[in-house]
Design an enzyme around this catalytic site. Structure first.
Site, PDB file in Angstrom:
ATOM      1  N   HIS A 246       0.824  -1.084   0.008  1.00 56.94           N
ATOM      2  CA  HIS A 246       0.115   0.109   0.012  1.00 56.94           C
ATOM      3  C   HIS A 246       0.948   1.292   0.141  1.00 56.94           C
ATOM      4  O   HIS A 246       2.043   1.430   0.457  1.00 56.94           O
ATOM      5  CB  HIS A 246      -1.001  -0.040   1.256  1.00 56.94           C
ATOM      6  CG  HIS A 246      -1.996   0.690   1.192  1.00 56.94           C
ATOM      7  ND1 HIS A 246      -1.864   2.130   1.392  1.00 56.94           N
ATOM      8  CD2 HIS A 246      -3.474   0.679   0.624  1.00 56.94           C
ATOM      9  CE1 HIS A 246      -3.255   2.977   0.971  1.00 56.94           C
ATOM     10  NE2 HIS A 246      -3.845   1.939   0.487  1.00 56.94           N
TER      11      HIS A 246
ATOM     12  N   GLU B 228      -7.960  -5.426  -0.313  1.00 54.83           N
ATOM     13  CA  GLU B 228      -8.468  -6.184  -1.249  1.00 54.83           C
ATOM     14  C   GLU B 228      -8.327  -7.797  -0.915  1.00 54.83           C
ATOM     15  O   GLU B 228      -8.944  -8.615  -1.404  1.00 54.83           O
ATOM     16  CB  GLU B 228      -7.662  -5.938  -2.598  1.00 54.83           C
ATOM     17  CG  GLU B 228      -7.537  -4.426  -2.992  1.00 54.83           C
ATOM     18  CD  GLU B 228      -8.987  -3.896  -3.596  1.00 54.83           C
ATOM     19  OE1 GLU B 228     -10.180  -4.618  -3.202  1.00 54.83           O
ATOM     20  OE2 GLU B 228      -8.786  -3.236  -4.482  1.00 54.83           O
TER      21      GLU B 228
HETATM   22  C1  LIG Z   1      -0.778  -0.894  -3.976  1.00 49.06           C
HETATM   23  C2  LIG Z   1       0.492  -0.193  -4.714  1.00 49.06           C
HETATM   24  C3  LIG Z   1      -0.070   0.042  -6.011  1.00 49.06           C
HETATM   25  C4  LIG Z   1       1.427   0.792  -3.925  1.00 49.06           C
HETATM   26  O1  LIG Z   1       2.500   1.023  -4.925  1.00 49.06           O
HETATM   27  P1  LIG Z   1       3.590   2.067  -4.517  1.00 49.06           P
HETATM   28  O2  LIG Z   1       3.272   2.851  -3.610  1.00 49.06           O
HETATM   29  O3  LIG Z   1       3.896   2.886  -5.825  1.00 49.06           O
HETATM   30  O4  LIG Z   1       4.681   1.126  -4.187  1.00 49.06           O
HETATM   31  P2  LIG Z   1       5.654   0.307  -5.069  1.00 49.06           P
HETATM   32  O5  LIG Z   1       4.957  -0.215  -6.488  1.00 49.06           O
HETATM   33  O6  LIG Z   1       6.638   1.561  -5.637  1.00 49.06           O
HETATM   34  O7  LIG Z   1       6.469  -0.727  -4.246  1.00 49.06           O
HETATM   35  C5  LIG Z   1       7.680  -0.336  -3.563  1.00 49.06           C
HETATM   36  C6  LIG Z   1       8.372  -1.782  -3.702  1.00 49.06           C
HETATM   37  O8  LIG Z   1       7.516  -3.041  -2.909  1.00 49.06           O
HETATM   38  C7  LIG Z   1       7.436  -3.907  -3.984  1.00 49.06           C
HETATM   39  N1  LIG Z   1       5.863  -4.238  -4.083  1.00 49.06           N
HETATM   40  C8  LIG Z   1       4.884  -3.294  -3.532  1.00 49.06           C
HETATM   41  N2  LIG Z   1       3.736  -4.074  -3.561  1.00 49.06           N
HETATM   42  C9  LIG Z   1       4.061  -5.242  -4.041  1.00 49.06           C
HETATM   43  C10 LIG Z   1       3.401  -6.438  -4.046  1.00 49.06           C
HETATM   44  N3  LIG Z   1       1.986  -6.360  -3.959  1.00 49.06           N
HETATM   45  N4  LIG Z   1       4.126  -7.801  -4.273  1.00 49.06           N
HETATM   46  C11 LIG Z   1       5.379  -7.738  -4.672  1.00 49.06           C
HETATM   47  N5  LIG Z   1       6.117  -6.412  -4.464  1.00 49.06           N
HETATM   48  C12 LIG Z   1       5.614  -5.571  -4.238  1.00 49.06           C
HETATM   49  C13 LIG Z   1       7.706  -3.089  -5.381  1.00 49.06           C
HETATM   50  O9  LIG Z   1       7.767  -3.848  -6.468  1.00 49.06           O
HETATM   51  C14 LIG Z   1       8.709  -2.283  -5.029  1.00 49.06           C
HETATM   52  O10 LIG Z   1      10.035  -2.819  -5.111  1.00 49.06           O
HETATM   53  P3  LIG Z   1      11.065  -2.336  -5.408  1.00 49.06           P
HETATM   54  O11 LIG Z   1      11.639  -1.643  -4.411  1.00 49.06           O
HETATM   55  O12 LIG Z   1      12.267  -3.528  -5.508  1.00 49.06           O
HETATM   56  O13 LIG Z   1      11.093  -1.491  -6.839  1.00 49.06           O
HETATM   57  C15 LIG Z   1       1.407  -1.602  -4.869  1.00 49.06           C
HETATM   58  O14 LIG Z   1       1.924  -2.150  -3.702  1.00 49.06           O
HETATM   59  C16 LIG Z   1       0.724  -2.772  -5.534  1.00 49.06           C
HETATM   60  O15 LIG Z   1       0.847  -2.883  -6.843  1.00 49.06           O
HETATM   61  N6  LIG Z   1       0.014  -3.674  -5.046  1.00 49.06           N
HETATM   62  C17 LIG Z   1      -0.624  -4.918  -5.533  1.00 49.06           C
HETATM   63  C18 LIG Z   1      -1.638  -4.302  -6.225  1.00 49.06           C
HETATM   64  C19 LIG Z   1      -2.999  -4.182  -4.974  1.00 49.06           C
HETATM   65  O16 LIG Z   1      -3.198  -4.880  -4.036  1.00 49.06           O
HETATM   66  N7  LIG Z   1      -3.605  -2.873  -5.039  1.00 49.06           N
HETATM   67  C20 LIG Z   1      -4.857  -2.616  -4.166  1.00 49.06           C
HETATM   68  C21 LIG Z   1      -4.363  -1.471  -3.314  1.00 49.06           C
HETATM   69  S1  LIG Z   1      -5.509  -1.088  -2.237  1.00 49.06           S
END
Ligand SMILES: CC(C)(COP(=O)(O)OP(=O)(O)OC[C@H]1O[C@@H](n2cnc3c(N)ncnc32)[C@H](O)[C@@H]1OP(=O)(O)O)[C@@H](O)C(=O)NCCC(=O)NCCS
Length: 502
Positions: free
Chosen positions: A385, A438
């Protein structure tokens, strides 16, 4: 900067200094005492003098110059130099190293380099990617405290509200700013239940929207757009706050009905009319099946809907506020919110989280499956998140709901959750990744009988209330949201080639 600088002693005549400025095509001369700048004489000063008439002929530079001018250091950046000139209204500023004059920066110099150096306006700041941590508005609707694992609607814990109050009471709280009294609660429930029906003009069009196929979220945004159009919603800038509130109530009340009608039509079934005698969650499931639902299941879905009403400045709420900030109509802002929510990184994840459980299948498959997914750059849906860096309180509450209704997959989901947290801690150390709302949403929704095509729309069914509370707040104190971007393409202006002939 320009160097060497055209200088003049203080006792030279203004006429001689002006002649030299003309001859050398410069807009100013720096008045020096040895190497030390003591004043500046500019074209503007000379024009002022000429306007005063011939009596001022023979004046000395010292009598007309601006004494003790502001100076800058040689290591000033172009952006800072621009900002200094703009802030102070100067066209020239001497550059001094210690006590010695080493150059002069003029607006003309800066315009020359402006082609390669973008102008930074005073007050301009560079936001981090994804606007992470940037505060862009003030709100009284609610907030998320990511490090504490806590979020609230107005001044109340959202989780506690989900435990103790009905969705309609919380809807009232978000629109009116306080929890309703018993009389207010009854009156509000009567008011919004009376608005659940879909206007005839839209009702007649729903079969064609459903027949067009595609994800239900896409169909929903078309239907909401039609509600605004058919009901004559106008830009909020042109209407009174009462009318905007009425638009908001109508859209919030009809979204659940639209969702279920579109879902049933896609199954070849007739829509079930909403029942004003039923509570929010009960009516939602009633419109799905046409049967009075089990009270526990109705409460479970209503609690999920309460938990997802609002959540700080998430992407869809921000979208709705940006659209509202232009003065557009409410249905337009909600339509944009639905589009933003439909993305898998926002509200499109619950069915994918359930797909994950199905793909893992058995507890012993969890670790190898997850390690393989993460090492190949995959994201585990339902985890991570932007704001929560500890357990998402919505996920904990929903796990409790799933246990209470004895959801079929809850034990397996709990085991998988533990493994995902461990695997992510090992493979993504320091990222603090935990289950988000979720993950258990799908487990609960599946158990109350909602098919997966209704997962994201069910999220939208209550988030629309949060969007509308934000829309009303934005409209009450509006300034158009218009940020900037840093241009990183080839430096302009390039000569425009003539249109190819032939
Ligand atoms: C929610 C979300 C979009 C937040 O995105 P964000 O704040 O931009 O965070 P990032 O995508 O930059 O993630 C930071 C790091 O954690 C990792 N990470 C974050 N969520 C992850 C997940 N669900 N699974 C695996 N790795 C994850 C990223 O790959 C990134 O790694 P890095 O530093 O090696 O590049 C992201 O966690 C995600 O895509 N989750 C899965 C989708 C989801 O459940 N969405 C519902 C949200 S309520």
């Amino acid at each position: 900067m320009s160097s060497p600088v055209v200088t003049t002693p203080p006792d030279e005549s203004v006429a001689a200094a002006a002649a030299r400025m003309h001859e050398l095509s410069v807009g100013s001369v720096v008045v020096v005492d040895g190497a030390r700048p003591v004043g500046i004489l500019t074209e503007r000063d000379i024009v002022r003098l000429a306007a005063a008439g011939p009596s001022s002929a023979g004046l000395k530079v010292a009598e007309l110059m601006t004494a003790d001018p502001d100076v800058v250091a040689p290591d000033l950046s172009v952006q800072e130099a621009f900002a200094t000139l703009a802030e102070r209204g100067y066209r020239h500023i001497p550059v001094v190293d210690g006590d010695d004059l080493v150059g002069i920066v003029s607006m003309r110099d800066l315009m020359r380099v402006a082609q390669i150096q973008p102008v930074v306006h005073p007050g301009q700041i560079e936001a981090p990617p994804g606007l992470e941590g940037v505060i862009v508005a003030e709100t009284k609707v609610g907030d998320v405290r990511g490090l504490e694992g806590f979020y609230h609607y107005r001044e109340y814990s959202a989780v506690e509200l989900a435990d103790k109050r009905s969705l309609e009471d919380i809807w009232f709280l978000l629109f009116e700013g306080h929890l309703p009294s018993l009389a207010e609660s009854h009156a509000f429930a009567r008011e919004v239940r009376g608005l659940r029906g879909v206007p005839d003009a839209v009702r007649g069009l729903l079969p064609s929207i459903a027949a067009s196929g595609g994800p239900l979220m896409d169909q929903l945004r078309s239907a909401v757009s039609l509600i605004g159009h058919s009901q004559g919603f106008r830009p909020w800038l042109d209407i009174k706050p009462d009318e905007l509130r009425a638009n908001a109530l109508q859209v919030c009340a009809s979204v659940p009905t639209l969702i279920m009608a579109l879902h049933r039509l896609a199954q070849g079934l007739e829509p079930v009319d909403p029942d004003p005698e039923l509570g929010y969650g009960e009516n939602y499931l009633w419109m799905l099946t046409g049967e009075i639902p089990d009270a526990d299941k109705a409460r479970a879905v209503e609690q999920y809907q309460i938990l997802t009403i609002d959540h700080g400045f998430n992407a869809s709420t921000f979208t709705a506020r940006v659209i509202t900030s232009t003065g557009a109509d409410l249905a337009g802002a909600v339509t944009g919110g639905i589009a933003a929510l439909s993305g898998p990184l926002h509200g499109g994840a619950p069915s994918r989280a359930l797909d994950l459980l199905d793909a893992i299948g058995r507890p012993e498959n969890a670790r190898p499956y997850l390690v393989d997914a993460v090492t190949h750059g995959g994201k585990i849906m339902g985890f991570g998140h932007r704001v929560y860096k500890t357990t998402d309180p919505r996920s904990e509450f929903l796990r409790g709901v799933a246990e209470r209704i004895q959801a079929e997959k809850v034990a397996f989901a709990t085991e998988v959750e533990r493994t995902v947290v461990d695997v992510l801690a090992e493979l993504k150390p320091g990222r603090n990744l935990y289950a988000n709302v979720e993950f258990y949403a799908g487990v609960v929704m599946e158990d109350v009988g909602l098919p997966s095509d209704l997962f994201s729309p069910t999220f939208a069914s209550s988030r629309v209330i949060g969007w509308c509370a934000n829309i009303l707040e934005q409209a009450a104190d509006n300034r158009i949201i218009r940020p900037s971007a840093r241009y990183v393409g080839p430096p302009p202006p390039q000569p425009v080639p003539a249109a190819p002939e032939g």
